[in-house]
Every structure is written in structure tokens, then in C-alpha cells.
Design a protein around this motif. Sequence first.
Motif, PDB file in Angstrom:
ATOM      1  N   LEU A 173      -1.969   3.939   3.564  1.00 21.00           N
ATOM      2  CA  LEU A 173      -2.074   2.491   3.442  1.00 21.00           C
ATOM      3  C   LEU A 173      -2.709   1.893   4.699  1.00 21.00           C
ATOM      4  O   LEU A 173      -2.351   2.247   5.828  1.00 21.00           O
ATOM      5  CB  LEU A 173      -0.699   1.865   3.210  1.00 21.00           C
ATOM      6  N   HIS A 174      -3.649   0.989   4.459  1.00 17.97           N
ATOM      7  CA  HIS A 174      -4.406   0.354   5.546  1.00 17.97           C
ATOM      8  C   HIS A 174      -4.676  -1.079   5.137  1.00 17.97           C
ATOM      9  O   HIS A 174      -4.991  -1.365   3.976  1.00 17.97           O
ATOM     10  CB  HIS A 174      -5.720   1.111   5.766  1.00 17.97           C
ATOM     11  N   GLU A 175      -4.578  -2.005   6.111  1.00 17.41           N
ATOM     12  CA  GLU A 175      -4.762  -3.414   5.776  1.00 17.41           C
ATOM     13  C   GLU A 175      -5.263  -4.166   6.996  1.00 17.41           C
ATOM     14  O   GLU A 175      -4.753  -3.996   8.103  1.00 17.41           O
ATOM     15  CB  GLU A 175      -3.421  -4.000   5.301  1.00 17.41           C
ATOM     16  N   TRP A 176      -6.281  -5.004   6.782  1.00 17.89           N
ATOM     17  CA  TRP A 176      -6.941  -5.669   7.907  1.00 17.89           C
ATOM     18  C   TRP A 176      -6.054  -6.726   8.552  1.00 17.89           C
ATOM     19  O   TRP A 176      -6.060  -6.874   9.777  1.00 17.89           O
ATOM     20  CB  TRP A 176      -8.274  -6.264   7.467  1.00 17.89           C
ATOM     21  N   ASP A 192      -6.395   9.460  -0.463  1.00 20.47           N
ATOM     22  CA  ASP A 192      -7.024   8.173  -0.735  1.00 20.47           C
ATOM     23  C   ASP A 192      -6.516   7.164   0.292  1.00 20.47           C
ATOM     24  O   ASP A 192      -5.601   7.444   1.072  1.00 20.47           O
ATOM     25  CB  ASP A 192      -6.650   7.671  -2.136  1.00 20.47           C
ATOM     26  N   PHE A 193      -7.105   5.964   0.251  1.00 27.36           N
ATOM     27  CA  PHE A 193      -6.594   4.818   1.002  1.00 27.36           C
ATOM     28  C   PHE A 193      -6.291   3.704   0.013  1.00 27.36           C
ATOM     29  O   PHE A 193      -6.898   3.621  -1.058  1.00 27.36           O
ATOM     30  CB  PHE A 193      -7.615   4.328   2.032  1.00 27.36           C
ATOM     31  N   ALA A 194      -5.356   2.839   0.393  1.00 26.60           N
ATOM     32  CA  ALA A 194      -5.023   1.719  -0.485  1.00 26.60           C
ATOM     33  C   ALA A 194      -4.474   0.563   0.328  1.00 26.60           C
ATOM     34  O   ALA A 194      -3.978   0.733   1.447  1.00 26.60           O
ATOM     35  CB  ALA A 194      -3.999   2.133  -1.551  1.00 26.60           C
ATOM     36  N   HIS A 195      -4.579  -0.626  -0.261  1.00 33.96           N
ATOM     37  CA  HIS A 195      -3.920  -1.823   0.262  1.00 33.96           C
ATOM     38  C   HIS A 195      -2.436  -1.712  -0.047  1.00 33.96           C
ATOM     39  O   HIS A 195      -2.047  -1.168  -1.087  1.00 33.96           O
ATOM     40  CB  HIS A 195      -4.535  -3.054  -0.423  1.00 33.96           C
ATOM     41  N   PRO A 196      -1.556  -2.209   0.825  1.00 31.78           N
ATOM     42  CA  PRO A 196      -0.116  -2.044   0.575  1.00 31.78           C
ATOM     43  C   PRO A 196       0.410  -2.771  -0.652  1.00 31.78           C
ATOM     44  O   PRO A 196       1.546  -2.504  -1.077  1.00 31.78           O
ATOM     45  CB  PRO A 196       0.531  -2.596   1.854  1.00 31.78           C
ATOM     46  N   GLU A 197      -0.379  -3.668  -1.243  1.00 30.20           N
ATOM     47  CA  GLU A 197       0.057  -4.317  -2.483  1.00 30.20           C
ATOM     48  C   GLU A 197      -0.551  -3.665  -3.725  1.00 30.20           C
ATOM     49  O   GLU A 197      -0.300  -4.112  -4.840  1.00 30.20           O
ATOM     50  CB  GLU A 197      -0.277  -5.807  -2.445  1.00 30.20           C
ATOM     51  N   HIS A 198      -1.365  -2.599  -3.557  1.00 33.11           N
ATOM     52  CA  HIS A 198      -1.949  -1.907  -4.700  1.00 33.11           C
ATOM     53  C   HIS A 198      -0.886  -1.119  -5.463  1.00 33.11           C
ATOM     54  O   HIS A 198       0.186  -0.797  -4.926  1.00 33.11           O
ATOM     55  CB  HIS A 198      -3.045  -0.942  -4.234  1.00 33.11           C
ATOM     56  N   ASP A 199      -1.216  -0.766  -6.682  1.00 32.87           N
ATOM     57  CA  ASP A 199      -0.350   0.097  -7.487  1.00 32.87           C
ATOM     58  C   ASP A 199      -0.349   1.499  -6.878  1.00 32.87           C
ATOM     59  O   ASP A 199      -1.396   2.150  -6.779  1.00 32.87           O
ATOM     60  CB  ASP A 199      -0.854   0.130  -8.927  1.00 32.87           C
ATOM     61  N   LEU A 200       0.815   1.975  -6.485  1.00 29.45           N
ATOM     62  CA  LEU A 200       0.937   3.269  -5.808  1.00 29.45           C
ATOM     63  C   LEU A 200       1.570   4.337  -6.688  1.00 29.45           C
ATOM     64  O   LEU A 200       1.795   5.458  -6.244  1.00 29.45           O
ATOM     65  CB  LEU A 200       1.787   3.100  -4.536  1.00 29.45           C
ATOM     66  N   SER A 201       1.851   4.006  -7.933  1.00 30.75           N
ATOM     67  CA  SER A 201       2.663   4.873  -8.783  1.00 30.75           C
ATOM     68  C   SER A 201       2.006   6.211  -9.092  1.00 30.75           C
ATOM     69  O   SER A 201       2.705   7.169  -9.444  1.00 30.75           O
ATOM     70  CB  SER A 201       3.007   4.153 -10.088  1.00 30.75           C
ATOM     71  N   ALA A 202       0.684   6.317  -8.959  1.00 31.04           N
ATOM     72  CA  ALA A 202       0.001   7.567  -9.299  1.00 31.04           C
ATOM     73  C   ALA A 202       0.130   8.623  -8.205  1.00 31.04           C
ATOM     74  O   ALA A 202      -0.237   9.780  -8.417  1.00 31.04           O
ATOM     75  CB  ALA A 202      -1.476   7.292  -9.582  1.00 31.04           C
ATOM     76  N   TYR A 203       0.657   8.256  -7.037  1.00 31.01           N
ATOM     77  CA  TYR A 203       0.670   9.166  -5.891  1.00 31.01           C
ATOM     78  C   TYR A 203       2.045   9.790  -5.691  1.00 31.01           C
ATOM     79  O   TYR A 203       3.080   9.143  -5.878  1.00 31.01           O
ATOM     80  CB  TYR A 203       0.256   8.420  -4.622  1.00 31.01           C
ATOM     81  N   ARG A 204       2.029  11.047  -5.266  1.00 30.07           N
ATOM     82  CA  ARG A 204       3.275  11.737  -4.947  1.00 30.07           C
ATOM     83  C   ARG A 204       3.791  11.344  -3.561  1.00 30.07           C
ATOM     84  O   ARG A 204       4.997  11.387  -3.308  1.00 30.07           O
ATOM     85  CB  ARG A 204       3.066  13.254  -4.993  1.00 30.07           C
ATOM     86  N   LEU A 227       3.430  -7.175   7.250  1.00 31.08           N
ATOM     87  CA  LEU A 227       3.558  -6.865   5.832  1.00 31.08           C
ATOM     88  C   LEU A 227       4.031  -8.112   5.095  1.00 31.08           C
ATOM     89  O   LEU A 227       4.983  -8.775   5.522  1.00 31.08           O
ATOM     90  CB  LEU A 227       4.562  -5.736   5.596  1.00 31.08           C
ATOM     91  N   THR A 228       3.393  -8.419   3.993  1.00 32.90           N
ATOM     92  CA  THR A 228       3.849  -9.525   3.152  1.00 32.90           C
ATOM     93  C   THR A 228       5.100  -9.111   2.391  1.00 32.90           C
ATOM     94  O   THR A 228       5.408  -7.914   2.250  1.00 32.90           O
ATOM     95  CB  THR A 228       2.758  -9.928   2.154  1.00 32.90           C
ATOM     96  N   ASP A 229       5.810 -10.090   1.856  1.00 27.01           N
ATOM     97  CA  ASP A 229       6.970  -9.774   1.017  1.00 27.01           C
ATOM     98  C   ASP A 229       6.559  -8.938  -0.185  1.00 27.01           C
ATOM     99  O   ASP A 229       7.278  -8.018  -0.595  1.00 27.01           O
ATOM    100  CB  ASP A 229       7.640 -11.069   0.555  1.00 27.01           C
ATOM    101  N   ALA A 230       5.401  -9.258  -0.764  1.00 26.38           N
ATOM    102  CA  ALA A 230       4.930  -8.503  -1.929  1.00 26.38           C
ATOM    103  C   ALA A 230       4.678  -7.051  -1.573  1.00 26.38           C
ATOM    104  O   ALA A 230       4.975  -6.137  -2.357  1.00 26.38           O
ATOM    105  CB  ALA A 230       3.662  -9.148  -2.494  1.00 26.38           C
ATOM    106  N   ALA A 231       4.125  -6.801  -0.372  1.00 22.06           N
ATOM    107  CA  ALA A 231       3.865  -5.425   0.051  1.00 22.06           C
ATOM    108  C   ALA A 231       5.172  -4.666   0.265  1.00 22.06           C
ATOM    109  O   ALA A 231       5.307  -3.497  -0.124  1.00 22.06           O
ATOM    110  CB  ALA A 231       3.022  -5.421   1.324  1.00 22.06           C
ATOM    111  N   ILE A 232       6.138  -5.311   0.884  1.00 22.43           N
ATOM    112  CA  ILE A 232       7.432  -4.655   1.112  1.00 22.43           C
ATOM    113  C   ILE A 232       8.102  -4.328  -0.218  1.00 22.43           C
ATOM    114  O   ILE A 232       8.614  -3.218  -0.429  1.00 22.43           O
ATOM    115  CB  ILE A 232       8.328  -5.547   1.990  1.00 22.43           C
ATOM    116  N   SER A 261       9.770  -0.525  -4.470  1.00 18.85           N
ATOM    117  CA  SER A 261       9.656  -0.147  -5.875  1.00 18.85           C
ATOM    118  C   SER A 261       9.098   1.260  -6.013  1.00 18.85           C
ATOM    119  O   SER A 261       9.540   2.029  -6.881  1.00 18.85           O
ATOM    120  CB  SER A 261       8.759  -1.158  -6.600  1.00 18.85           C
ATOM    121  N   TYR A 262       8.146   1.612  -5.150  1.00 16.35           N
ATOM    122  CA  TYR A 262       7.559   2.955  -5.203  1.00 16.35           C
ATOM    123  C   TYR A 262       8.621   4.022  -4.935  1.00 16.35           C
ATOM    124  O   TYR A 262       8.720   5.027  -5.663  1.00 16.35           O
ATOM    125  CB  TYR A 262       6.424   3.059  -4.187  1.00 16.35           C
TER     126      TYR A 262
END
Length: 655
Positions: free
Chosen positions: A400-403, A440-452, A462-467, A472-473
Motif C-alpha cells: 500500500l502506497h499513498e501520496w 502489486d501496489f494499491a491505494h489503502p482504500e482500494h479493494d484488497l480482498s483478492a490478495y493473500r 490514514l483516512t477513516d475509510a482506509a483504516i 475489514s480485510y
Amino acid sequence: MSRLDEVTRGRILFGGDYNPEQWPEETWHEDVRLMRDAGVNSVTLGVFSWAKLEPRPGAREFGWLDRLMDLMHASGIGVVLATPTSSPPPWMGRLHPETLPRDEDGRTEWWGGRQHFSHSSAVYRRYAAAITEDLAARYGGHPALTMWHINNEYCTFDWGDEAAGTFRRWLQDKYGTLDALNAAWGTAFWSQGYGDWDEILPPRHAHYMKNPTQVLDFRRYTSDMLLECYVAERDIVRRHTPHLPVTTNFMPMWVGQDAWKWVTEEDVVSVDLYPDPRDPFGAQNGALVQDMTRSQAGGGPWMLMEQAAGPVNWRGVNHPKPRGLNRLWSLQAVARGADAVCYFQWRQSRQGAEKFHSGMVSHAGEAGRTFQEIKGLGAELAAIGPEVTGSPLAADVVVLHEWNAWWAGAQESRPSREVDYPQVVRAWHRALWEAHVTTDFAHPEHDLSAYRLVVVPQLYLLTDAAIDNLLSYVRGGGTLVCGFLTGIADEDDRVRPGGMDARLRELFGIRTLHEWWPLEAGESAECDGFVGTLWSEELEVEGADQVIPYKGGELDGLPAVLRKGRAWYVSTLPEPPALRDLMADVAAGAGVRPVLDGLPAQVEAVRRGDLLFLLNHGRETVTVEVPGTHRDLLTGEQVAAVVELERYGAAVLAR
């Protein structure tokens, strides 16, 4: 989704920036002969040609470009046509000095270089729109045109008066009222309360430390203003050519653009990549940028817009690439999802600031090693193109990476100036790369369910949504590994109660974060089994397993690495071998397997679609065990059980 496949059509795009306006026309025909000899099928025209296209305000001189477009089409070479708006002509700065940017000390950035434009200047935007409109109208129907390239490496900052006005309007749109802005910026501190919008300025040079949230918002504003410039030109060319994709080129992990936001406006994601040939981690840094660019492209194919065929000209010492390294790094890009391998530039310049920056045709000409290696690479890319283009690359691990987190965490008045966000991200990616795990890389609010496995090297903000997304993950059965200084602040850079968000503390089993203990340069923290660097923390745990404790010093016996269920927290930066081993163990526990077992340390293995890429980044010949029988697309030979890779050697294996 990437639209690059509309241009590639089963082949890898191969070529680069072509600046024929630097050369007499008789050279153009020689260039075409060499391009065809090298297998070049795409060139980018017009990137820095504004002064030649518009030598006087409103004048248009398209004849030379007409002839070039026709020549490229007749030679079977596609054109990526650029808008020339990254480098305005001198007349613009002379007649309209308000188009020139100013730095935070109020100094004007004059013409004579490039990128000397204010993203907020209405005059600049009007001229940029006009030249873009005329280019699109004239060449939109030309058969050589395959794609549009807008501007070049957007990287302009501006603290001037016109930027101050647009910054205020941006803030008004964001906050609505001054009360909301004052609350978000915490202006009760140091008597900074604003009573009128006109009192607000960009964060210019100040006597002492600047307001952190003001600086953060200025970063956001700058990215948005540059994006407005891009979108304005993109919309013009789209209106003329809706059937053609549009791109602009990112720089690797460039601090000035929120690329997650930008890529939603691009048809093709492009990047410029210039690892140092002498950097022992050059291949890993290249892999990081390639993984990030592929992820920004939604996992689809992406474009390596620029790389160097040899040395660059902007380092303190500019080293050439040893034999085979240009080929190796180009194939690495293809392995990690690139369907276009291009260069700056085609022919090395004889004049100007970049005359010592290499080209596909160097000063040595056709007989030079550089061109001969380019020619060989072109033939290999043509051979593997039909087998690889459009193929996906699957990863079970995401970083996870975010500007916004970078911008907020990189400011002054922090616990440690030694903590450098890009350095931390590189260290964690390197650990996974050395463990032969594709990420891969992703934004912390992206869907992460496909990753182990989800890896958070560091996300200070971190936003509340990201936390909630991370929680949830983990609740859904995923494994999370998190580095220090994560979840410290909210989106306004306001420190969360307890020094870390309470939801994260509960997730990791941290009862109290008593103190941060940053380490001096060269200082280390002894842990049970490894040495920690850069950072340490005084943690009190509740419900967590202490996996690895600190040994000695003020933190003796306290947890350095802890785990609660599937959530891991690492409160220091382990030395590279230790971080690699830790990540390999955690990945294995999450069900992640390396691409191949038993790989030599210097060999990179990547699966793209049905193909297996083997890349030897070492200077010694090595053998790699590969189960089964394969055909090496680079040689056409059958290989069984063992593949031998020479220095900087590569194999592309198909079953």
C-alpha cells in the motif's frame, strides 16, 4: 482499463522520443533507414517543439511536421504525437511574465530551460489550448497517428500571485467556510487564524516552521492544478480523435502528483525510468516502479515511455550501461507488464543541455555498441511480442502506497528527519523482491480482498475509510503486515488520540504506544535475531504475541515485532536480510509461494501469463532449475530442467 492494446495489436511498441527539428532534413531519411533496421515501430514527435510550431504568437508553421508525419507513415512507423506545452517559447515569458512560475522565495523561474510555466496562469492555459486545438485539428485524421502524449513530466510548482488566487479558490471549494479551514489547519496554534480569504497565501518562505496542513493542502492543490492542465488538453484531442488513446508520462514515485488520482484520467499509463547502472539496487528499484505502474494501469499493460540506452547527463557522475544491461532491464519491464519499450531519445543530441544524454543512436553512430545492442533488442522484442502482449501478471501480495501520507509525513518538525518515506517503501519492496515474491501496489482504500497478504511499509496519514478497509480485510481472513509510523494522523494531519488510531492499536494488540524512539543515522536497535535501523518504539501490548523483542537499551524486553492473529506490526526497520526473511516467513504463512524455489540470489523470476521470465542481474553465469520442458522465445531453443544464464542474461520460457 488500459487502452494500450489498441495501439500494440499483438506487438511490443519499440522506439522513443524523436526530435528531428534538431537535424537537417537529409538526416531524417537516414534516421528512418536505421529505425527500420532496428525494428522501431513507434516514435514520439513534438514534445519540445512549441517554438518551432509557433515562432510568434498565433503563427503556425506545420510544414516540417507535415513532412515528418508523412515520412513516418510511408515507413510503417506509428507516431505518438505530443502537445508541446511543457516548454513554452521565449516570447511567451517576455510578453506575458505572469506565465512564469515563482519559487517559495518569490524568485521567477525564467525561460531558457524547460517546464517554465505556471499551471495557474490563464494566459498559459489559453495558449496551450490553442496550439493543442490546432495540432488535433490538423493531424487527427493522419494515418500515422496512433496515440496522443500530453505535455511531458508534469513537475511544476508555483508560489506566485496567480497561484495564490487559484489556491484560495481551491480551498474555498474544499472547505466552504473559513471556520472549516481554520479548524482543519489548526490555526489556533501560533495565532494563525484567518479572517479573510485574501489573507491566505501559498506556504512561502517563512521565518520558522510552516503550518503543516497548509503545506499538505498546497501539495494537493498543486497536483490538482497540473491535472487540470492535462485534462484540458486531453479533452481537446479527445474531441477530435475519440478513437485514439491519450497518455502523459509519470516520473518514478514523483512527489508532486497523486498518481492514483491521475490514472483515472488516462487511457494509457506511462512512466519514465532511469535506474543508475552503478546502483546495486537498480534492478529492484526498476521492479518497484514497474510494479507500481502496472498497478496504476489496473493490472493491464503499461508503457515505458522513456529510459536511457546508455548514460544520462544529470547525475554527478554519469556511467554508461555495461554490455547487456539495457537489454536486461528492458526485458524486466516487459516481464512486469510493459507492452511498450521506448527511450529518450532516438538520436543523441549534438547541442543543448542533454547532448551527453545517450540516444538509441549515440555519437558513435550506426557502428557504435549502443545502436548495435538496440538493434538486437528490437529483434528480440519483435519475436516475443505476439506471445506476451496483453498477458496479465498475477500477484498474491500488495504493497500500500499513498501520496497524501507521503506529503504529510515528509514535512519538517517530525520526530526524525532520517525517516524518508520512499526509502522505507523501497526497503519493504526489496524484501519481497529478494524473497522472489511478485507484488502489486494499491491505494489503502482500494479493494484488497483478492490478495493473500497486504503490506503497509508506512502510512503516516490514514483516512477513516482506509483504516476500516484494513480492518475489514483482516476480518475477512487476510494477512496484514504493517510498519512503524502508520495511522498516526487523520486527513488533516491531526494526530489521532493515543498516537496511533485506536482501531489499529486494537487490531495489532497494542494497549499503549508510550513513546517513539527514533534512531540517529548509523545507530541501531538490537533485537532478538536481527538489528533494527532508523526507528524503534516503546509499546505496551495487550492480546498480542511478542514475536521478536528488543534486546538491551531502554526498550529491553519490549516488542519489536508483534502479532495478533493475522495482523503483524513491525516497530523498527530490520536490516535487509532480516526483513527479507521475515517477509518470506509471513508470506509463506499466508499461502504465498515464490515464483520458483531455489533461485540464485541474483536471479529474478516473473510469471506473466503463460510465460516465465528469468533475469540474471549478476555478473556471473548461473544455472536455474526449471521443472519440465520449455521453449526459450529469445533463442527458439528447447530447454529441459536447467537453464543457463550468462552475465546479465535472460530467458523467456513458454511451455
